[in-house]
Design an enzyme around this catalytic site. Sequence first.
Site, PDB file in Angstrom:
ATOM      1  N   LYS A  14       0.947  -1.441   0.207  1.00  0.00           N
ATOM      2  CA  LYS A  14      -0.292   0.075   0.074  1.00  0.00           C
ATOM      3  C   LYS A  14       0.251   1.200   0.209  1.00  0.00           C
ATOM      4  O   LYS A  14       0.650   2.457  -0.547  1.00  0.00           O
ATOM      5  CB  LYS A  14      -0.830   0.349   1.303  1.00  0.00           C
ATOM      6  CG  LYS A  14      -1.862  -1.437   1.371  1.00  0.00           C
ATOM      7  CD  LYS A  14      -2.490  -1.028   2.422  1.00  0.00           C
ATOM      8  CE  LYS A  14      -2.061  -1.186   3.860  1.00  0.00           C
ATOM      9  NZ  LYS A  14      -2.219  -2.691   4.981  1.00  0.00           N
ATOM     10  N   ARG A  89      -9.506   0.514   9.173  1.00  0.00           N
ATOM     11  CA  ARG A  89      -9.448  -0.893   9.902  1.00  0.00           C
ATOM     12  C   ARG A  89     -10.183  -1.946   9.840  1.00  0.00           C
ATOM     13  O   ARG A  89     -10.314  -2.934  10.455  1.00  0.00           O
ATOM     14  CB  ARG A  89      -8.097  -0.816  10.495  1.00  0.00           C
ATOM     15  CG  ARG A  89      -6.714  -1.342   9.543  1.00  0.00           C
ATOM     16  CD  ARG A  89      -5.480  -0.965  10.569  1.00  0.00           C
ATOM     17  NE  ARG A  89      -4.346  -2.180  10.464  1.00  0.00           N
ATOM     18  CZ  ARG A  89      -3.322  -0.779   9.326  1.00  0.00           C
ATOM     19  NH1 ARG A  89      -3.359  -0.002   9.068  1.00  0.00           N
ATOM     20  NH2 ARG A  89      -2.152  -2.669   9.659  1.00  0.00           N
ATOM     21  N   ARG A 128      10.893  -6.815   4.703  1.00  0.00           N
ATOM     22  CA  ARG A 128      11.604  -4.781   5.268  1.00  0.00           C
ATOM     23  C   ARG A 128      11.855  -4.695   6.648  1.00  0.00           C
ATOM     24  O   ARG A 128      12.639  -3.470   6.619  1.00  0.00           O
ATOM     25  CB  ARG A 128       9.837  -4.812   4.727  1.00  0.00           C
ATOM     26  CG  ARG A 128      10.010  -3.399   5.390  1.00  0.00           C
ATOM     27  CD  ARG A 128       8.026  -2.731   4.860  1.00  0.00           C
ATOM     28  NE  ARG A 128       6.597  -3.077   5.869  1.00  0.00           N
ATOM     29  CZ  ARG A 128       5.838  -2.874   6.080  1.00  0.00           C
ATOM     30  NH1 ARG A 128       5.472  -2.497   5.187  1.00  0.00           N
ATOM     31  NH2 ARG A 128       4.972  -3.141   7.170  1.00  0.00           N
ATOM     32  N   ARG A 134      11.356  -0.820  12.166  1.00  0.00           N
ATOM     33  CA  ARG A 134       9.998  -1.410  13.248  1.00  0.00           C
ATOM     34  C   ARG A 134      10.321  -2.201  13.423  1.00  0.00           C
ATOM     35  O   ARG A 134      10.243  -3.536  13.159  1.00  0.00           O
ATOM     36  CB  ARG A 134       9.121  -1.318  11.868  1.00  0.00           C
ATOM     37  CG  ARG A 134       8.512  -0.357  11.546  1.00  0.00           C
ATOM     38  CD  ARG A 134       7.692  -0.340  10.297  1.00  0.00           C
ATOM     39  NE  ARG A 134       6.415  -0.734  10.888  1.00  0.00           N
ATOM     40  CZ  ARG A 134       5.236  -0.728   9.831  1.00  0.00           C
ATOM     41  NH1 ARG A 134       5.050  -0.286   8.535  1.00  0.00           N
ATOM     42  NH2 ARG A 134       3.895  -1.529  10.458  1.00  0.00           N
ATOM     43  N   ARG A 146      -0.656 -10.230  13.316  1.00  0.00           N
ATOM     44  CA  ARG A 146      -1.302  -8.567  12.379  1.00  0.00           C
ATOM     45  C   ARG A 146      -2.099  -8.989  10.848  1.00  0.00           C
ATOM     46  O   ARG A 146      -3.184  -8.770  10.874  1.00  0.00           O
ATOM     47  CB  ARG A 146       0.232  -7.970  12.079  1.00  0.00           C
ATOM     48  CG  ARG A 146       0.012  -6.779  12.913  1.00  0.00           C
ATOM     49  CD  ARG A 146       1.950  -6.450  13.003  1.00  0.00           C
ATOM     50  NE  ARG A 146       1.949  -5.703  11.669  1.00  0.00           N
ATOM     51  CZ  ARG A 146       3.523  -5.277  10.644  1.00  0.00           C
ATOM     52  NH1 ARG A 146       4.166  -6.537  11.249  1.00  0.00           N
ATOM     53  NH2 ARG A 146       3.364  -5.166   9.713  1.00  0.00           N
TER      54      ARG A 146
END
Length: 190
Positions: A14, A89, A128, A134, A146
């Site tokens: 996204k 969400r 990532r 993160r 998640r």
Amino acid sequence: MINLILFGPPGSGKGTQAEKLVEKYGLLHISTGDLFRYEMGNDTPLGLKAKSYIEKGELVPDEVTVGMLRNKVEANPDVKGYIFDGFPRTIPQSEALDKLLCEKDNEISKLLMLQVPDQEIVTRILKRGETSGRADDNDEATIRKRIDVYKKETSPVYGYYQEKGKSEEINGLGTIEEIFDRLCTEIDQL
Ligand code: ADP
């Protein structure tokens, strides 16, 4: 105005696609994940609150998220449109977004969902995590959590906008350019 929801599981691309869409269509990109990371980076009260949920792979409570989103939209009234990324969400967040846009005589134009299989998501997020810094990208259990939360709490948002004739599914596999072209084909029909 063109108001898009860029939808899909974590790691579906996204953010990458939003950047390219901003460049082509001149819309304002609002990513709730980015907004939370900014708040956390500055140790604000909002950031501290969000951190405890985000590190566990859970959603930040709706009232916190909706308040933050509303502030961001209201601080930027003179734009050609918005790309919402990572928001809504949940169904209550969808209702809050519709209400907010309706107050401004506006509405969501389209929800575009990037479809990517689970295993590919885990691979992409772990990769990532090597560079993103993160905490929620570095642990496979948190990533799986998640994905679970996405399926249970977030995926119903697709049906919510489908009932309004606004949801479209996009194949999220392929090169960044191929996926971008698929998104543009949908947007150019608006
Ligand atoms: P991802 O790459 O997993 O899609 P984001 O960067 O969009 O992640 O968001 C990171 C985290 O921030 C989420 O896992 C969640 O804890 C929190 N978050 C982001 N957007 C929302 C939202 N709309 N509602 C609740 N929590 C959110």
